[in-house]
Design a protein around this motif. Structure first.
Motif, PDB file in Angstrom:
ATOM      1  N   SER A  96       0.819  -1.420  -0.016  1.00  0.00           N
ATOM      2  CA  SER A  96      -0.024  -0.059  -0.024  1.00  0.00           C
ATOM      3  C   SER A  96       0.803   1.395   0.063  1.00  0.00           C
ATOM      4  CB  SER A  96      -0.870  -0.088   1.140  1.00  0.00           C
ATOM      5  OG  SER A  96      -0.300  -0.006   2.510  1.00  0.00           O
ATOM      6  N   SER A  97       2.174   1.238   0.246  1.00  0.00           N
ATOM      7  CA  SER A  97       3.195   2.099   0.273  1.00  0.00           C
ATOM      8  C   SER A  97       4.242   2.140  -0.989  1.00  0.00           C
ATOM      9  CB  SER A  97       3.987   2.245   1.458  1.00  0.00           C
ATOM     10  OG  SER A  97       5.003   3.400   1.582  1.00  0.00           O
ATOM     11  N   ALA A  98       4.513   3.328  -1.589  1.00  0.00           N
ATOM     12  CA  ALA A  98       5.108   3.208  -2.875  1.00  0.00           C
ATOM     13  C   ALA A  98       6.718   3.025  -2.364  1.00  0.00           C
ATOM     14  CB  ALA A  98       5.038   4.359  -3.570  1.00  0.00           C
ATOM     15  N   THR A  99       7.007   3.101  -1.309  1.00  0.00           N
ATOM     16  CA  THR A  99       8.309   2.914  -0.654  1.00  0.00           C
ATOM     17  C   THR A  99       8.563   1.587   0.122  1.00  0.00           C
ATOM     18  OG1 THR A  99       7.771   4.190   1.356  1.00  0.00           O
ATOM     19  CG2 THR A  99       8.832   5.527  -0.512  1.00  0.00           C
ATOM     20  N   ASP A 100       7.584   0.734   0.018  1.00  0.00           N
ATOM     21  CA  ASP A 100       7.920  -0.555   0.707  1.00  0.00           C
ATOM     22  C   ASP A 100       8.416  -1.542  -0.204  1.00  0.00           C
ATOM     23  OD1 ASP A 100       7.589  -2.766   2.354  1.00  0.00           O
ATOM     24  OD2 ASP A 100       5.533  -2.713   2.429  1.00  0.00           O
ATOM     25  N   THR A 101       9.635  -1.403  -0.199  1.00  0.00           N
ATOM     26  CA  THR A 101      10.523  -2.430  -0.920  1.00  0.00           C
ATOM     27  C   THR A 101      10.543  -3.632  -0.594  1.00  0.00           C
ATOM     28  OG1 THR A 101      11.985  -0.478  -1.524  1.00  0.00           O
ATOM     29  CG2 THR A 101      12.859  -3.046  -2.028  1.00  0.00           C
ATOM     30  N   SER A 102      10.511  -3.930   0.849  1.00  0.00           N
ATOM     31  CA  SER A 102      10.598  -5.312   1.451  1.00  0.00           C
ATOM     32  C   SER A 102       9.400  -5.942   1.217  1.00  0.00           C
ATOM     33  CB  SER A 102      10.798  -5.195   3.181  1.00  0.00           C
ATOM     34  OG  SER A 102       9.842  -4.440   3.752  1.00  0.00           O
ATOM     35  N   GLY A 103       8.291  -5.185   1.377  1.00  0.00           N
ATOM     36  CA  GLY A 103       6.957  -5.808   1.122  1.00  0.00           C
ATOM     37  C   GLY A 103       6.938  -6.408  -0.457  1.00  0.00           C
ATOM     38  N   VAL A 105       9.400  -7.670  -2.152  1.00  0.00           N
ATOM     39  CA  VAL A 105       9.974  -8.698  -2.139  1.00  0.00           C
ATOM     40  C   VAL A 105       9.167 -10.092  -1.524  1.00  0.00           C
ATOM     41  CG1 VAL A 105      12.108  -9.940  -1.192  1.00  0.00           C
ATOM     42  CG2 VAL A 105      12.307  -7.840  -1.762  1.00  0.00           C
ATOM     43  N   SER A 106       8.399  -9.662  -0.497  1.00  0.00           N
ATOM     44  CA  SER A 106       7.798 -10.733   0.129  1.00  0.00           C
ATOM     45  C   SER A 106       6.529 -11.290  -0.812  1.00  0.00           C
ATOM     46  CB  SER A 106       7.035 -10.275   1.364  1.00  0.00           C
ATOM     47  OG  SER A 106       7.896 -10.072   2.404  1.00  0.00           O
ATOM     48  N   VAL A 108       6.773 -11.348  -4.108  1.00  0.00           N
ATOM     49  CA  VAL A 108       7.340 -12.059  -5.048  1.00  0.00           C
ATOM     50  C   VAL A 108       7.613 -13.479  -4.649  1.00  0.00           C
ATOM     51  CG1 VAL A 108       9.504 -12.369  -6.516  1.00  0.00           C
ATOM     52  CG2 VAL A 108       8.409 -10.233  -6.481  1.00  0.00           C
ATOM     53  N   ASN A 109       8.120 -13.719  -3.352  1.00  0.00           N
ATOM     54  CA  ASN A 109       8.458 -14.857  -2.773  1.00  0.00           C
ATOM     55  C   ASN A 109       7.112 -15.827  -2.827  1.00  0.00           C
ATOM     56  OD1 ASN A 109      11.097 -14.421  -2.465  1.00  0.00           O
ATOM     57  ND2 ASN A 109      10.591 -13.539  -0.365  1.00  0.00           N
ATOM     58  N   THR A 110       5.909 -14.945  -2.335  1.00  0.00           N
ATOM     59  CA  THR A 110       4.619 -15.714  -2.290  1.00  0.00           C
ATOM     60  C   THR A 110       4.219 -16.121  -3.535  1.00  0.00           C
ATOM     61  OG1 THR A 110       4.165 -14.451  -0.254  1.00  0.00           O
ATOM     62  CG2 THR A 110       2.181 -15.393  -1.456  1.00  0.00           C
ATOM     63  N   LEU A 111       4.465 -15.555  -4.430  1.00  0.00           N
ATOM     64  CA  LEU A 111       3.842 -15.502  -5.945  1.00  0.00           C
ATOM     65  C   LEU A 111       4.507 -16.767  -6.514  1.00  0.00           C
ATOM     66  CD1 LEU A 111       3.370 -12.114  -7.633  1.00  0.00           C
ATOM     67  CD2 LEU A 111       1.620 -13.945  -6.765  1.00  0.00           C
ATOM     68  N   THR A 112       6.131 -16.734  -6.053  1.00  0.00           N
ATOM     69  CA  THR A 112       6.930 -17.917  -6.495  1.00  0.00           C
ATOM     70  C   THR A 112       6.206 -19.392  -6.021  1.00  0.00           C
ATOM     71  OG1 THR A 112       8.838 -16.556  -6.832  1.00  0.00           O
ATOM     72  CG2 THR A 112       9.188 -18.875  -6.544  1.00  0.00           C
ATOM     73  N   GLN A 113       6.002 -19.187  -4.737  1.00  0.00           N
ATOM     74  CA  GLN A 113       5.622 -20.469  -3.848  1.00  0.00           C
ATOM     75  C   GLN A 113       4.246 -21.034  -4.506  1.00  0.00           C
ATOM     76  OE1 GLN A 113       5.204 -19.267   0.130  1.00  0.00           O
ATOM     77  NE2 GLN A 113       7.472 -19.062   0.529  1.00  0.00           N
ATOM     78  N   GLN A 114       3.437 -19.934  -4.989  1.00  0.00           N
ATOM     79  CA  GLN A 114       1.936 -20.290  -5.635  1.00  0.00           C
ATOM     80  C   GLN A 114       2.248 -20.906  -7.190  1.00  0.00           C
ATOM     81  OE1 GLN A 114       0.000 -16.624  -5.169  1.00  0.00           O
ATOM     82  NE2 GLN A 114      -0.700 -16.917  -3.237  1.00  0.00           N
ATOM     83  N   GLN A 115       3.274 -20.589  -7.632  1.00  0.00           N
ATOM     84  CA  GLN A 115       3.830 -21.171  -9.044  1.00  0.00           C
ATOM     85  C   GLN A 115       2.706 -20.431 -10.135  1.00  0.00           C
ATOM     86  OE1 GLN A 115       3.331 -25.452  -8.115  1.00  0.00           O
ATOM     87  NE2 GLN A 115       5.527 -25.541  -8.220  1.00  0.00           N
ATOM     88  N   VAL A 116       2.853 -19.210  -9.989  1.00  0.00           N
ATOM     89  CA  VAL A 116       2.069 -18.616 -11.281  1.00  0.00           C
ATOM     90  C   VAL A 116       3.153 -18.687 -12.646  1.00  0.00           C
ATOM     91  CG1 VAL A 116       0.937 -16.779  -9.665  1.00  0.00           C
ATOM     92  CG2 VAL A 116       3.381 -16.369 -10.696  1.00  0.00           C
ATOM     93  N   ASP A 117       2.493 -18.337 -13.501  1.00  0.00           N
ATOM     94  CA  ASP A 117       3.112 -18.565 -14.529  1.00  0.00           C
ATOM     95  C   ASP A 117       3.805 -17.420 -15.243  1.00  0.00           C
ATOM     96  OD1 ASP A 117       1.974 -21.207 -15.811  1.00  0.00           O
ATOM     97  OD2 ASP A 117       0.154 -20.096 -15.302  1.00  0.00           O
ATOM     98  N   ALA A 128      16.766  -4.335  -5.061  1.00  0.00           N
ATOM     99  CA  ALA A 128      16.285  -5.077  -4.082  1.00  0.00           C
ATOM    100  C   ALA A 128      15.693  -6.361  -4.461  1.00  0.00           C
ATOM    101  CB  ALA A 128      15.515  -4.113  -3.192  1.00  0.00           C
ATOM    102  N   LEU A 129      15.061  -6.438  -5.405  1.00  0.00           N
ATOM    103  CA  LEU A 129      14.086  -7.599  -5.911  1.00  0.00           C
ATOM    104  C   LEU A 129      14.891  -8.507  -6.461  1.00  0.00           C
ATOM    105  CD1 LEU A 129      10.845  -5.734  -7.455  1.00  0.00           C
ATOM    106  CD2 LEU A 129      11.159  -7.130  -5.091  1.00  0.00           C
ATOM    107  N   CYS A 130      16.132  -8.534  -6.657  1.00  0.00           N
ATOM    108  CA  CYS A 130      16.962  -9.355  -7.674  1.00  0.00           C
ATOM    109  C   CYS A 130      17.025 -10.782  -7.167  1.00  0.00           C
ATOM    110  CB  CYS A 130      18.440  -8.859  -7.771  1.00  0.00           C
ATOM    111  SG  CYS A 130      18.504  -7.998  -9.252  1.00  0.00           S
ATOM    112  N   THR A 131      17.251 -10.720  -5.881  1.00  0.00           N
ATOM    113  CA  THR A 131      17.469 -12.295  -5.312  1.00  0.00           C
ATOM    114  C   THR A 131      16.041 -13.107  -5.413  1.00  0.00           C
ATOM    115  OG1 THR A 131      19.238 -11.674  -3.935  1.00  0.00           O
ATOM    116  CG2 THR A 131      17.916 -13.728  -3.357  1.00  0.00           C
ATOM    117  N   ALA A 132      14.986 -12.344  -5.182  1.00  0.00           N
ATOM    118  CA  ALA A 132      13.706 -13.074  -5.241  1.00  0.00           C
ATOM    119  C   ALA A 132      13.231 -13.161  -6.359  1.00  0.00           C
ATOM    120  CB  ALA A 132      12.537 -12.053  -4.427  1.00  0.00           C
ATOM    121  N   LEU A 133      13.497 -12.450  -7.568  1.00  0.00           N
ATOM    122  CA  LEU A 133      13.052 -12.512  -9.049  1.00  0.00           C
ATOM    123  C   LEU A 133      13.802 -13.681  -9.541  1.00  0.00           C
ATOM    124  CD1 LEU A 133      12.561  -8.831 -10.037  1.00  0.00           C
ATOM    125  CD2 LEU A 133      10.843 -10.663  -9.530  1.00  0.00           C
TER     126      LEU A 133
END
Length: 361
Positions: A96-103, A105-106, A108-117, A128-133
């Motif tokens: 909900s915040s335009a500066t919540d980078t850690s959010g 990342v979280s 991306v991790n959840t979407l990975t677990q959900q196995q979206v295409d 900041a998102l590189c590792t998760a992506l």
């Protein structure tokens, strides 16, 4: 960006786009803004088959910098419509915040677990998102960035609002025309880490080095974090600290709208020029009351749609993200992938009193 920017940029348009329809626009990244983490073209053993059948039944998740931001609402709705036409599913998640980078990342991790295409993300921070992506990509998820890029080695394709250089230089050109190429100017940006904003600002500064701008001086760059109140206050602060200020560029839809709101009710109305990236719906009243002469943007709905088409093309094996590959994006036409996996939506549109009523976004 970042940004993109804003009330439905189209609230659409653009920011896209960069704002903000408030194109937070516009707060993000653009072409050439971020170097590949691996220093060169992304290594890939896959081969594109432009004639491969378009897969259906895919799930593509959109992860904007900020949900419920008018700019991203318009952009993501464009993605949703495109996915429906392609026979695939859309979902949107985000902070909900335009500066919540850690959010981000979280999510991306959840979407990975959900196995979206596929994941279409507007990055709040270039690294900041590189590792998760990268983990998502290892799991077979196709990653598209839109509006604001991450490091190029951390995604498959970046859908850019337009050439970063064109966006940066054109905003200075607009303000220069309005000021007669003289006077002190300032920039009201989004977040200090927003890659698209910083890329555009770099080209703005380079444009200002040209001889015709010798009597224009950039005296300050302020950051409103794509927050309306902060941007309003930053505008007030700029004018207090620089009483000779003649013009402001705000390359974010949120920022330009907040700055216009402040100027419209102040003694500076008609005396301080304002331009940047905004949406017609956000800026119409300020153009008509004489606060703003002209501003520009792309169509965020088309930006989201192109991101959706790119994600499906990647998942279908029609493209891999390499330079020179082409893919079709429905009514938007055909697109060719450029250097570092960048796809440009097109040129921004300039809005003024003569044409603003033709646009509703």
């Amino acid at each position: 960006m970042s940004t993109p920017l804003s009330r439905q940029v189209s609230t659409a348009l653009a920011a896209v786009i960069t704002l903000a329809l408030t194109v937070t626009a516009c707060g993000g990244t653009t072409k050439k803004s971020v170097a590949r983490e691996d220093g060169g073209a992304k290594a890939s053993h896959a081969h594109a088959d432009p004639n491969a059948a378009t897969k259906k039944g895919l799930t593509v998740a959109f992860l904007p910098k900020q949900v419920n931001n008018p700019y991203f609402t318009v952009a993501d709705k464009g993605g949703e419509r495109a996915l429906k036409q392609l026979g695939s599913s859309f979902k949107e998640v985000g902070p909900s915040s335009a500066t919540d980078t850690s959010g981000q990342v979280s999510y991306v991790n959840t979407l990975t677990q959900q196995q979206v295409d596929g994941i279409a993300v507007s990055a709040q921070d270039p690294g900041a998102l590189c590792t998760a992506l990268k983990q998502a990509m290892k799991n077979g998820i196709k990653v598209v960035t839109y509006d604001s890029d991450t490091n190029a080695g951390c995604r498959d394709v970046f859908v850019s609002q337009a050439s970063a250089e064109a966006l940066g230089r054109s905003q200075v050109q607009l303000l220069g025309q309005q000021l007669g190429y003289k006077g002190e100017i300032a920039i009201l940006s989004a977040a200090q880490t927003a890659t698209n904003q910083n890329t555009w600002i770099g080209f703005m500064k380079d444009e200002l080095k040209k001889p015709k701008y010798k009597n224009m001086k950039l005296v300050a760059t302020a950051y409103g974090n794509d927050d309306a109140q902060q941007s309003f206050q930053q505008t007030q602060g700029l004018l207090q600290e620089h009483p000779k200020l003649a013009g402001i560029i705000s390359p974010t839809t949120v920022g330009i709208k907040a700055a216009a709101q402040y100027l419209s009710g102040s003694k500076y109305k008609g005396k301080v020029e304002l331009t940047g990236l905004g949406t017609p719906n956000d800026m119409r009243r300020y153009v008509k009351n004489g606060t703003v002469g002209a501003f520009e943007l792309w169509d965020p709905a088309k930006l989201g749609a192109l991101a959706a088409h790119a994600a499906v093309a990647l998942s279908s094996g029609q493209i891999t993200g390499q330079r020179g590959e082409t893919f079709k994006a429905g009514d938007l036409g055909s697109f060719t992938i450029g250097d570092q996996g960048v796809v440009d939506l097109g040129k921004p549109t300039v809005f003024d009193q003569g044409n603003i009523d033709k646009y509703r976004f």
